[in-house]
Design a protein around this motif. Structure first.
Motif, PDB file in Angstrom:
ATOM      1  N   ALA A 115       0.803  -1.125  -0.090  1.00  0.00           N
ATOM      2  CA  ALA A 115      -0.086   0.183   0.056  1.00  0.00           C
ATOM      3  C   ALA A 115       0.923   1.374  -0.043  1.00  0.00           C
ATOM      4  O   ALA A 115       0.573   2.375  -0.733  1.00  0.00           O
ATOM      5  CB  ALA A 115      -0.988   0.097   1.287  1.00  0.00           C
ATOM      6  N   HIS A 142      -5.803  -2.777  -4.439  1.00  0.00           N
ATOM      7  CA  HIS A 142      -4.179  -2.000  -4.363  1.00  0.00           C
ATOM      8  C   HIS A 142      -3.858  -1.660  -2.855  1.00  0.00           C
ATOM      9  O   HIS A 142      -2.977  -1.192  -2.660  1.00  0.00           O
ATOM     10  CB  HIS A 142      -4.379  -0.760  -5.208  1.00  0.00           C
ATOM     11  CG  HIS A 142      -4.660  -1.172  -6.746  1.00  0.00           C
ATOM     12  ND1 HIS A 142      -3.629  -1.510  -7.420  1.00  0.00           N
ATOM     13  CD2 HIS A 142      -5.742  -0.839  -7.592  1.00  0.00           C
ATOM     14  CE1 HIS A 142      -4.196  -1.830  -8.586  1.00  0.00           C
ATOM     15  NE2 HIS A 142      -5.396  -1.394  -8.716  1.00  0.00           N
ATOM     16  N   SER A 267       6.455  -5.084  -3.990  1.00  0.00           N
ATOM     17  CA  SER A 267       6.273  -5.440  -2.560  1.00  0.00           C
ATOM     18  C   SER A 267       6.242  -7.240  -2.271  1.00  0.00           C
ATOM     19  O   SER A 267       7.065  -7.688  -2.844  1.00  0.00           O
ATOM     20  CB  SER A 267       5.283  -4.568  -1.792  1.00  0.00           C
ATOM     21  OG  SER A 267       5.562  -4.715  -0.472  1.00  0.00           O
TER      22      SER A 267
HETATM   23  N1  PMP Z   1      -1.330  -4.438  -4.639  1.00  0.00           N
HETATM   24  C1  PMP Z   1      -1.797  -5.582  -4.888  1.00  0.00           C
HETATM   25  C2  PMP Z   1      -1.847  -6.003  -6.144  1.00  0.00           C
HETATM   26  C3  PMP Z   1      -2.034  -6.581  -3.727  1.00  0.00           C
HETATM   27  O1  PMP Z   1      -2.315  -7.703  -4.027  1.00  0.00           O
HETATM   28  C4  PMP Z   1      -1.849  -6.019  -2.402  1.00  0.00           C
HETATM   29  C5  PMP Z   1      -1.936  -6.789  -1.262  1.00  0.00           C
HETATM   30  N2  PMP Z   1      -2.461  -8.219  -1.425  1.00  0.00           N
HETATM   31  C6  PMP Z   1      -1.563  -4.875  -2.113  1.00  0.00           C
HETATM   32  C7  PMP Z   1      -1.319  -3.786  -3.350  1.00  0.00           C
HETATM   33  C8  PMP Z   1      -1.187  -4.110  -0.592  1.00  0.00           C
HETATM   34  O2  PMP Z   1      -0.033  -4.551  -0.169  1.00  0.00           O
HETATM   35  P1  PMP Z   1       0.193  -4.559   1.321  1.00  0.00           P
HETATM   36  O3  PMP Z   1      -1.014  -5.614   1.905  1.00  0.00           O
HETATM   37  O4  PMP Z   1       1.474  -4.945   1.791  1.00  0.00           O
HETATM   38  O5  PMP Z   1      -0.203  -3.019   1.829  1.00  0.00           O
END
Ligand code: PMP
Length: 418
Positions: A115, A142, A267
């Motif tokens: 995120a 996202h 990430s």
């Molecule tokens: N973008 C995508 C495509 C995701 O799949 C995810 C998490 N599933 C995120 C962003 C967010 O990542 P995080 O949980 O590390 O904040």
């Protein structure tokens, strides 16, 4: 898990906890594709930390690099200072990822999570273009911070926080509208001044929607999307947080389409060892940040830089991981095709080692995962209604382990449908 242990979590941890409800046991150790609970029971991992463990749990190569770094008192917390670990990582990114692919990107460390990377990408696109609107797609995911949530397609996820699609226009993802050409539709909306769709700063897209239900964009759809953006001076952000780092085969999921996004977010598995880390890659001319304009305390997770470097050097200096990932994906597809042939109403889709078994009845997908857990397999659902059993095993899983898990899954589907 004992009742006393359960009480610790129920009395102290917020009601927001999720996975522990699907997998009600006390996990303790993990190695490769296996987790062990406090009772000594083993679970095969078809979820890989939601895609954060592409190289498996406690991968020995990455573990050795981490132990060595800690033993020599390497910097652990480095804000955005210049450190030896960051130098090594930047050089590895250039040598292993960018140069061989003819890519030219600058690298931003936006904070520890996916995120964080999405937020930085959206902010940068708005700043560089001077426009505020962003275009997203149905079923996109996202992240959970307010900006990332605002471009997340699933209304149910936005509802509690009252996050509207403000400054966001939603367009149908590839294959979403039956028999319709989604991009012509989008082109018309963008070019017709009376459509109410503002010219956006950026389009944000996943090449395969992971949380959205393993929806796979065709390469030609991605190519046309890239052309459509570039012809209108709209920035293309590929969110590779889940599908990057080899999940679909090649390191970057967009390689299948031969496109070069303006901005890429990474990430999950980029840290390699399950340590939090994220990156934003941007075309050099887009790097219009001023010093400190986007900061954060945890941008310098140096132990994660060390494992990220080891992962790039060990797994991505040749094409073997991409090849084996494609072959293992085919193996899953063969097993899923047998299920689809046997049970009416099932379908399957995926690319590389993200594969979905789609149920017409969402509750059946949940039941399959529940039974699989009882048989020692961790697997989760995704999709707008949680109707898809999503397989996301470590890329390093062996064929035997894969077959074992597919056997459990087949028996779980039989138990639900049989
Ligand atoms: N973008 C995508 C495509 C995701 O799949 C995810 C998490 N599933 C995120 C962003 C967010 O990542 P995080 O949980 O590390 O904040």
């Amino acid at each position: 898990m004992t009742t006393a242990e359960m009480t610790v979590f129920e009395s102290m941890e917020s009601n927001v906890r999720g996975y522990c409800r699907d997998w009600p046991t006390l996990f303790d150790t993990a190695s490769g594709a296996w987790l062990r609970d406090s009772q000594g029971r083993d679970y095969l991992d078809f979820f890989a930390g939601a895609g954060a463990l592409n190289y498996g749990h406690n991968n020995p190569v990455l573990k050795a690099a981490l132990i060595d770094y800690i033993a020599r008192d390497g910097i652990t917390h480095g804000l955005d200072m210049s450190t030896a670990a960051k130098r090594d990582l930047l050089q590895a990114i250039d040598r292993v990822l960018l140069t061989p692919r003819g890519l030219d990107y600058k690298v931003q460390f936006p904070g520890p999570t996916g995120a964080n990377a999405v937020e930085a990408a959206l902010k940068l696109a708005r700043k560089v273009t001077g426009r505020t609107t962003v275009l997203n797609f149905t079923n996109a995911f996202h992240g959970m911070t307010l900006g990332a949530l605002a471009v997340t397609g699933n209304a149910a996820k936005r509802a509690g926080a009252g996050v509207p699609l403000s400054h966001v226009n939603s367009m149908p993802f590839d294959g979403y509208l039956d028999d319709a050409d989604e991009l012509s539709w989008m082109e018309r909306a963008l070019d017709d001044g009376s459509s109410g769709v503002d010219k956006p700063a950026a389009v944000i897209v996943e090449t395969v929607q992971g949380e959205g239900g393993v929806n796979v964009a065709r390469p030609q759809w991605l190519r046309r999307l890239a052309e459509l953006c570039s012809a209108r001076d709209i920035l293309l952000i590929v969110d590779d947080v889940q599908m990057g780092c080899g999940r679909t085969g090649p390191f970057f999921s967009f390689e299948v389409a031969g496109i070069t996004p303006d901005i890429v977010t990474l990430s999950k598995s980029i840290g390699g060892y399950g340590l939090p880390m994220a990156l934003v890659l941007m075309r050099p001319e887009l790097d219009q940040w001023t010093p400190g304009e986007h900061n954060g305390t945890f941008r310098g997770n140096n132990p994660a830089f060390v494992t990220a470097t080891a992962a790039l050097e060990h797994f991505w200096s040749d094409g073997t991981l991409a090849e084996s990932t494609a072959a293992k994906g085919d193996r899953i597809q063969r097993s899923f095709t047998e299920l689809v042939d046997e049970y009416p109403g099932l379908s399957t889709r995926g690319r590389g080692l993200v594969q979905g078994l789609v149920f017409e009845e969402a509750s059946e997908a949940g039941k399959v995962c529940h039974i699989a857990f009882e048989q020692g397999l961790l697997v989760e659902t995704s999709g707008a209604d949680d109707e898809v059993v999503k397989l996301l095993p470590p890329l390093t899983i062996t064929d035997d382990e894969l077959d074992h898990g597919l056997g459990v899954l087949t028996r779980s589907v039989a138990a639900v449908r049989g």
